[in-house]
Design a protein around this motif. Sequence first.
Motif, PDB file in Angstrom:
ATOM      1  N   MET B   1       0.676  -3.914 -13.580  1.00 52.55           N
ATOM      2  CA  MET B   1       1.054  -2.592 -14.057  1.00 52.55           C
ATOM      3  C   MET B   1       2.120  -2.692 -15.146  1.00 52.55           C
ATOM      4  N   ILE B   2       1.853  -2.024 -16.245  1.00 54.22           N
ATOM      5  CA  ILE B   2       2.872  -1.993 -17.281  1.00 54.22           C
ATOM      6  C   ILE B   2       3.854  -0.882 -16.944  1.00 54.22           C
ATOM      7  N   SER B   3       5.049  -0.983 -17.493  1.00 56.12           N
ATOM      8  CA  SER B   3       6.082   0.000 -17.143  1.00 56.12           C
ATOM      9  C   SER B   3       5.864   1.313 -17.883  1.00 56.12           C
ATOM     10  N   GLN B   4       6.466   2.330 -17.343  1.00 54.15           N
ATOM     11  CA  GLN B   4       6.477   3.642 -17.979  1.00 54.15           C
ATOM     12  C   GLN B   4       7.080   3.531 -19.379  1.00 54.15           C
ATOM     13  N   LYS B   5       8.109   2.729 -19.480  1.00 51.31           N
ATOM     14  CA  LYS B   5       8.805   2.552 -20.753  1.00 51.31           C
ATOM     15  C   LYS B   5       7.856   1.996 -21.817  1.00 51.31           C
ATOM     16  N   ALA B   6       7.031   1.047 -21.418  1.00 48.13           N
ATOM     17  CA  ALA B   6       6.071   0.462 -22.364  1.00 48.13           C
ATOM     18  C   ALA B   6       5.038   1.497 -22.792  1.00 48.13           C
ATOM     19  N   LYS B   7       4.609   2.319 -21.856  1.00 48.79           N
ATOM     20  CA  LYS B   7       3.669   3.389 -22.210  1.00 48.79           C
ATOM     21  C   LYS B   7       4.296   4.311 -23.238  1.00 48.79           C
ATOM     22  N   TYR B   8       5.542   4.705 -22.981  1.00 48.91           N
ATOM     23  CA  TYR B   8       6.252   5.566 -23.920  1.00 48.91           C
ATOM     24  C   TYR B   8       6.326   4.899 -25.302  1.00 48.91           C
ATOM     25  N   ALA B   9       6.665   3.637 -25.318  1.00 47.21           N
ATOM     26  CA  ALA B   9       6.816   2.914 -26.588  1.00 47.21           C
ATOM     27  C   ALA B   9       5.500   2.932 -27.366  1.00 47.21           C
ATOM     28  N   LEU B  10       4.421   2.649 -26.688  1.00 49.84           N
ATOM     29  CA  LEU B  10       3.121   2.626 -27.367  1.00 49.84           C
ATOM     30  C   LEU B  10       2.761   4.006 -27.889  1.00 49.84           C
ATOM     31  N   ARG B  11       2.983   5.006 -27.064  1.00 48.63           N
ATOM     32  CA  ARG B  11       2.647   6.359 -27.501  1.00 48.63           C
ATOM     33  C   ARG B  11       3.508   6.799 -28.679  1.00 48.63           C
ATOM     34  N   ALA B  12       4.768   6.399 -28.649  1.00 47.41           N
ATOM     35  CA  ALA B  12       5.662   6.748 -29.753  1.00 47.41           C
ATOM     36  C   ALA B  12       5.193   6.084 -31.039  1.00 47.41           C
ATOM     37  N   LEU B  13       4.781   4.840 -30.948  1.00 49.62           N
ATOM     38  CA  LEU B  13       4.324   4.123 -32.139  1.00 49.62           C
ATOM     39  C   LEU B  13       3.035   4.740 -32.681  1.00 49.62           C
ATOM     40  N   ILE B  14       2.142   5.106 -31.779  1.00 51.86           N
ATOM     41  CA  ILE B  14       0.900   5.758 -32.208  1.00 51.86           C
ATOM     42  C   ILE B  14       1.219   7.085 -32.890  1.00 51.86           C
ATOM     43  N   ASP B  15       2.174   7.793 -32.308  1.00 52.21           N
ATOM     44  CA  ASP B  15       2.606   9.061 -32.889  1.00 52.21           C
ATOM     45  C   ASP B  15       3.141   8.854 -34.301  1.00 52.21           C
ATOM     46  N   LEU B  16       3.992   7.856 -34.460  1.00 50.08           N
ATOM     47  CA  LEU B  16       4.541   7.545 -35.776  1.00 50.08           C
ATOM     48  C   LEU B  16       3.440   7.155 -36.749  1.00 50.08           C
ATOM     49  N   ALA B  17       2.479   6.390 -36.251  1.00 49.77           N
ATOM     50  CA  ALA B  17       1.403   5.928 -37.123  1.00 49.77           C
ATOM     51  C   ALA B  17       0.547   7.091 -37.600  1.00 49.77           C
ATOM     52  N   GLU B  18       0.422   8.097 -36.752  1.00 47.87           N
ATOM     53  CA  GLU B  18      -0.432   9.237 -37.101  1.00 47.87           C
ATOM     54  C   GLU B  18       0.290  10.267 -37.968  1.00 47.87           C
ATOM     55  N   ALA B  19       1.622  10.155 -38.012  1.00 51.82           N
ATOM     56  CA  ALA B  19       2.387  11.108 -38.824  1.00 51.82           C
ATOM     57  C   ALA B  19       2.235  10.772 -40.303  1.00 51.82           C
ATOM     58  N   SER B  20       2.518  11.731 -41.123  1.00 50.49           N
ATOM     59  CA  SER B  20       2.485  11.469 -42.565  1.00 50.49           C
ATOM     60  C   SER B  20       3.584  10.461 -42.869  1.00 50.49           C
ATOM     61  N   HIS B  21       3.288   9.525 -43.754  1.00 54.69           N
ATOM     62  CA  HIS B  21       4.240   8.443 -43.973  1.00 54.69           C
ATOM     63  C   HIS B  21       5.379   8.821 -44.905  1.00 54.69           C
ATOM     64  N   ASP B  22       5.366  10.037 -45.365  1.00 57.99           N
ATOM     65  CA  ASP B  22       6.343  10.429 -46.362  1.00 57.99           C
ATOM     66  C   ASP B  22       7.763  10.499 -45.833  1.00 57.99           C
ATOM     67  N   ASP B  23       7.978  11.305 -44.809  1.00 55.21           N
ATOM     68  CA  ASP B  23       9.345  11.433 -44.324  1.00 55.21           C
ATOM     69  C   ASP B  23       9.443  11.089 -42.845  1.00 55.21           C
ATOM     70  N   PRO B  24      10.655  10.734 -42.444  1.00 54.33           N
ATOM     71  CA  PRO B  24      10.858  10.259 -41.071  1.00 54.33           C
ATOM     72  C   PRO B  24      10.562  11.338 -40.032  1.00 54.33           C
ATOM     73  N   VAL B  25      10.135  10.870 -38.859  1.00 52.99           N
ATOM     74  CA  VAL B  25       9.884  11.770 -37.736  1.00 52.99           C
ATOM     75  C   VAL B  25      11.080  11.701 -36.795  1.00 52.99           C
ATOM     76  N   GLN B  26      11.554  12.853 -36.358  1.00 49.92           N
ATOM     77  CA  GLN B  26      12.731  12.866 -35.501  1.00 49.92           C
ATOM     78  C   GLN B  26      12.392  12.543 -34.056  1.00 49.92           C
ATOM     79  N   ILE B  27      13.351  11.928 -33.402  1.00 51.28           N
ATOM     80  CA  ILE B  27      13.193  11.578 -31.997  1.00 51.28           C
ATOM     81  C   ILE B  27      12.715  12.780 -31.188  1.00 51.28           C
ATOM     82  N   SER B  28      13.351  13.899 -31.427  1.00 46.19           N
ATOM     83  CA  SER B  28      13.029  15.091 -30.648  1.00 46.19           C
ATOM     84  C   SER B  28      11.577  15.526 -30.841  1.00 46.19           C
ATOM     85  N   ASP B  29      11.069  15.338 -32.047  1.00 43.42           N
ATOM     86  CA  ASP B  29       9.686  15.707 -32.311  1.00 43.42           C
ATOM     87  C   ASP B  29       8.729  14.826 -31.534  1.00 43.42           C
TER      88      ASP B  29
END
Lengths: 148, 148
Positions: B1-29
């Motif tokens: 079993m992978i940790s919850q933290k690792a799941k979060y990390a992967l999802r966050a990276l996927i989220d960043l990858a799917e965002a427009s690359h122009d400007d930074p995405v905020q943590i809260s978003d």
Amino acid sequence: MISQKAKYALRALIDLAEASHDDPVQISDIAASQDIPRKFLEQILLDLKHQGLVASRRGKAGGYILLRAPEAITFGEVLRIIDGPLAPLPCLSKTAYHRCVDCKDEAACQIRRVFAGAADATRGVLDKATIADAMGDAGRAGAATVLA
Amino acid sequence: MISQKAKYALRALIDLAEASHDDPVQISDIAASQDIPRKFLEQILLDLKHQGLVASRRGKAGGYILLRAPEAITFGEVLRIIDGPLAPLPCLSKTAYHRCVDCKDEAACQIRRVFAGAADATRGVLDKATIADAMGDAGRAGAATVLA
DNA sequence: AAATAAGCCTATCGACTTAATCGACATTAC
DNA sequence: GTAATGTCGATTAAGTCGATAGGCTTATTT
């Protein structure tokens, strides 16, 4: 990482498999030869007994024996008993499926799709490798039950 | 079993990858859209930053961006950063090898030989699957980076 | 029948890990 | 200079891991 307990369990089973099948092997003997804390091993063997992998006899000259041929006990089975599901995500376990707590739509889960491949790969190895594969002297061919 | 933290990390990276690359995405978003505890995500992104996967900008209109193409970030790399070695035994880790505490003779270890196969199988999948594989809509072919 | 030798079983322990939260600080935009 | 944002260390509550303790049951021996 597999737990220390799982390592002990596997080593104990290999030890039992290598012993003469005539009479039971005592906990203390296994503990001594495999260098496992006596009382801890007691618990482990009890688990394995409850799951039908070994049988025991009580009283003087008691001990444990394997209930199945070493070829019929897989690493996967032992690991599931001691450490729980092999799957990297609860929603990918064949033997203990349950939804991830925070999962909205399983079919669309981006992470799940990738880990499904990992889960299959792991199972492919661990559900084929048996106690028999781990027995005997180092050089033995067939020991490395590779991925096909 | 992978940790919850690792799941979060992967999802966050996927989220960043799917965002427009122009400007930074905020943590809260990211926290809001992926349903991740804000403060916890903060730590995770910091780890990923320290390991060179993402970059950040501070102050107003700050946030995070991916530092590499999604095709160049593997699941294996992320898991190693967050959860540690992928290998089932410390003595089988390529990236963080160390002897098992109770190991007498590594070459002769009966368990190690079997788990070496499992470790290779897992790495075979997780070091090939990338953030890009996890992106996009469900049906996409190529998503299942199977074993070859 | 008593003594002894074994497994059975439950509880408990200390150290560590996990998931999460808090609060003070540093940096940037306006 | 103020508001918005990331940085970073400390703290917490709950759980897990590896191990130990001690009383109970069963079987053998004398």
